[in-house]
Design a protein around this motif. Structure first.
Motif, mmCIF file in Angstrom:
data_model
loop_
_atom_site.group_PDB
_atom_site.id
_atom_site.type_symbol
_atom_site.label_atom_id
_atom_site.label_comp_id
_atom_site.label_asym_id
_atom_site.label_seq_id
_atom_site.Cartn_x
_atom_site.Cartn_y
_atom_site.Cartn_z
ATOM 1 N N PRO A 29 0.648 -1.248 0.038
ATOM 2 C CA PRO A 29 0.110 -0.088 -0.040
ATOM 3 C C PRO A 29 0.995 1.144 0.301
ATOM 4 O O PRO A 29 0.493 2.660 -0.205
ATOM 5 C CB PRO A 29 -0.960 -0.062 1.374
ATOM 6 C CG PRO A 29 -0.218 -1.239 2.311
ATOM 7 C CD PRO A 29 1.128 -2.309 0.978
ATOM 8 N N ASP A 30 2.046 1.065 0.347
ATOM 9 C CA ASP A 30 2.537 2.163 0.254
ATOM 10 C C ASP A 30 3.442 2.799 -0.781
ATOM 11 O O ASP A 30 4.267 2.144 -1.974
ATOM 12 C CB ASP A 30 4.471 2.102 1.176
ATOM 13 C CG ASP A 30 5.264 3.461 1.598
ATOM 14 O OD1 ASP A 30 5.571 3.995 0.573
ATOM 15 O OD2 ASP A 30 5.575 3.349 2.665
ATOM 16 N N ARG A 31 3.255 3.533 -1.636
ATOM 17 C CA ARG A 31 3.109 3.887 -2.859
ATOM 18 C C ARG A 31 4.848 3.902 -3.503
ATOM 19 O O ARG A 31 4.967 4.015 -4.704
ATOM 20 C CB ARG A 31 2.354 5.253 -3.527
ATOM 21 C CG ARG A 31 1.274 5.379 -3.282
ATOM 22 C CD ARG A 31 0.925 4.958 -4.609
ATOM 23 N NE ARG A 31 -1.001 3.986 -4.560
ATOM 24 C CZ ARG A 31 -1.540 3.946 -5.071
ATOM 25 N NH1 ARG A 31 -0.926 2.658 -6.336
ATOM 26 N NH2 ARG A 31 -2.445 3.377 -5.332
ATOM 27 N N GLY A 32 5.320 4.963 -2.409
ATOM 28 C CA GLY A 32 7.104 4.859 -2.758
ATOM 29 C C GLY A 32 7.665 3.280 -2.712
ATOM 30 O O GLY A 32 8.228 2.954 -3.471
ATOM 31 N N VAL A 33 6.975 2.336 -1.847
ATOM 32 C CA VAL A 33 7.688 0.709 -2.319
ATOM 33 C C VAL A 33 7.548 0.872 -3.714
ATOM 34 O O VAL A 33 8.318 -0.004 -4.414
ATOM 35 C CB VAL A 33 7.569 0.249 -1.326
ATOM 36 C CG1 VAL A 33 7.617 -1.461 -1.080
ATOM 37 C CG2 VAL A 33 7.899 0.371 0.336
ATOM 38 N N LEU A 34 6.453 0.227 -4.066
ATOM 39 C CA LEU A 34 5.281 0.145 -5.206
ATOM 40 C C LEU A 34 6.304 0.661 -6.213
ATOM 41 O O LEU A 34 6.231 0.011 -7.047
ATOM 42 C CB LEU A 34 3.739 0.407 -5.035
ATOM 43 C CG LEU A 34 2.753 -0.185 -6.518
ATOM 44 C CD1 LEU A 34 2.675 -1.506 -5.938
ATOM 45 C CD2 LEU A 34 1.678 0.233 -6.379
ATOM 46 N N SER A 35 6.587 2.265 -6.542
ATOM 47 C CA SER A 35 7.305 2.162 -8.036
ATOM 48 C C SER A 35 8.651 2.400 -7.498
ATOM 49 O O SER A 35 9.183 1.390 -8.516
ATOM 50 C CB SER A 35 6.848 4.017 -7.660
ATOM 51 O OG SER A 35 7.507 5.150 -7.940
ATOM 52 N N ALA A 36 9.050 1.995 -6.510
ATOM 53 C CA ALA A 36 10.541 1.483 -6.203
ATOM 54 C C ALA A 36 10.634 -0.266 -6.947
ATOM 55 O O ALA A 36 11.384 0.225 -7.441
ATOM 56 C CB ALA A 36 10.930 1.233 -5.020
ATOM 57 N N HIS A 37 9.215 -0.750 -6.280
ATOM 58 C CA HIS A 37 9.345 -1.961 -7.159
ATOM 59 C C HIS A 37 9.208 -2.043 -8.072
ATOM 60 O O HIS A 37 10.020 -2.755 -9.229
ATOM 61 C CB HIS A 37 8.366 -2.994 -6.466
ATOM 62 C CG HIS A 37 8.201 -4.388 -7.267
ATOM 63 N ND1 HIS A 37 8.464 -5.542 -6.542
ATOM 64 C CD2 HIS A 37 7.350 -4.697 -8.110
ATOM 65 C CE1 HIS A 37 8.492 -6.660 -7.216
ATOM 66 N NE2 HIS A 37 7.448 -5.981 -8.413
ATOM 67 N N TYR A 38 8.795 -1.792 -9.339
ATOM 68 C CA TYR A 38 8.201 -1.468 -10.611
ATOM 69 C C TYR A 38 9.558 -0.408 -11.528
ATOM 70 O O TYR A 38 9.716 -1.316 -12.835
ATOM 71 C CB TYR A 38 6.901 -0.881 -10.827
ATOM 72 C CG TYR A 38 5.654 -2.017 -10.893
ATOM 73 C CD1 TYR A 38 5.970 -3.207 -11.512
ATOM 74 C CD2 TYR A 38 4.816 -1.814 -9.521
ATOM 75 C CE1 TYR A 38 4.761 -4.166 -11.154
ATOM 76 C CE2 TYR A 38 4.024 -2.950 -8.835
ATOM 77 C CZ TYR A 38 3.508 -4.334 -10.002
ATOM 78 O OH TYR A 38 2.943 -5.137 -9.770
#
Length: 247
Positions: A70-79
């Motif tokens: 749910p953390d957009r920062g983590v999601l952005s880094a992953h993709y």
């Protein structure tokens, strides 16, 4: 320098192997590398199961852990990291495919990856193949028409707010509820309270081990246990009973 490789997004399943356009199968056979998302904690990729028996060499597949923090920062880094890996292969002239369950552009992780690649790879060559949505597969498996006449349909991810969901149900003829997860018991309680559970349907893991096909969710209300969850599940909700349109 090698010519830039081609990137393709392919929706597979959901469920029975073989639900894939012929053109998409040809693209997968032409790909040098095929990335498959795998849910965190799962031993195998559901997307891979949806390709069972199809003539695609096993060596092409590369499983990656499915990340929906749910953390957009983590999601952005992953993709961003995944896009870097795909971009490196494309720059070597390799064709790369990414599999997603259901339709490529309907609540799909593919959209995140494609956006990242567009930023990182100028002149990106890509093709997106549509797939079968989970709600289309559920409707077919249950012989449950999705909209008749001028019925209004709302498609949405399940909210934690049952009052908001109630308002959505009361203002639409049909609600397609996705991403239910642990909220399944609360949804069933709401449908029971509204008195409409008998003409609502539920499908989970269509065509896969653990499949649940329930044309009357009042049965789930009375028999709900830990073995029935909202993972890979879709609820088809009718505000009123289906109208008979034949003589």
């Amino acid at each position: 320098m090698s010519a830039l490789g081609h990137f393709v997004g392919v929706g597979v399943g959901p469920g029975p192997a073989g639900l894939i356009p012929v053109a998409a199968l040809a693209a997968l056979q032409d790909a040098d590398r095929i990335y498959l998302p795998r849910a965190r904690g799962s031993e195998t990729s559901v997307a891979r199961q949806c390709l069972a028996g199809l003539p695609i060499p096993e060596a092409k597949f590369c499983e990656i852990e499915f990340q929906m923090d749910p953390d957009r920062g983590v999601l952005s880094a992953h993709y961003g990291e995944l896009a870097d890996a795909v971009a490196a292969e494309l720059h070597q002239g390799r064709n790369v495919a990414y599999l997603t369950i259901g339709d490529s552009m309907t609540y799909s992780t593919y959209g995140y990856l494609l956006a990242a690649l567009r930023d990182k790879v100028p002149g990106l060559r890509h093709t997106t193949f549509p797939g079968v949505t989970s709600f289309a597969a559920a409707a077919s498996a249950l012989s449950w028409p999705l909209g008749e006449g001028k019925e209004r349909i709302l498609i949405l991810p399940c909210s934690d707010d049952m009052a908001a969901l109630r308002a959505d149900i009361e203002s639409h003829d049909i609600v397609v509820l996705m991403k239910i997860g642990a909220r399944l018991p609360a949804v069933l309680q709401l449908l029971n309270a509204l008195g409409i559970a008998g003409h609502c349907a539920f499908a989970r893991r269509i065509g896969l081990p653990g499949e649940v096909l329930c044309p009357d969710v009042s049965q789930l209300v009375s028999q709900l246990d830990a073995s029935v969850s909202g993972y890979l599940a879709t609820m088809l909700i009718r505000r009123t009973a289906r109208e008979k349109r034949h003589a």
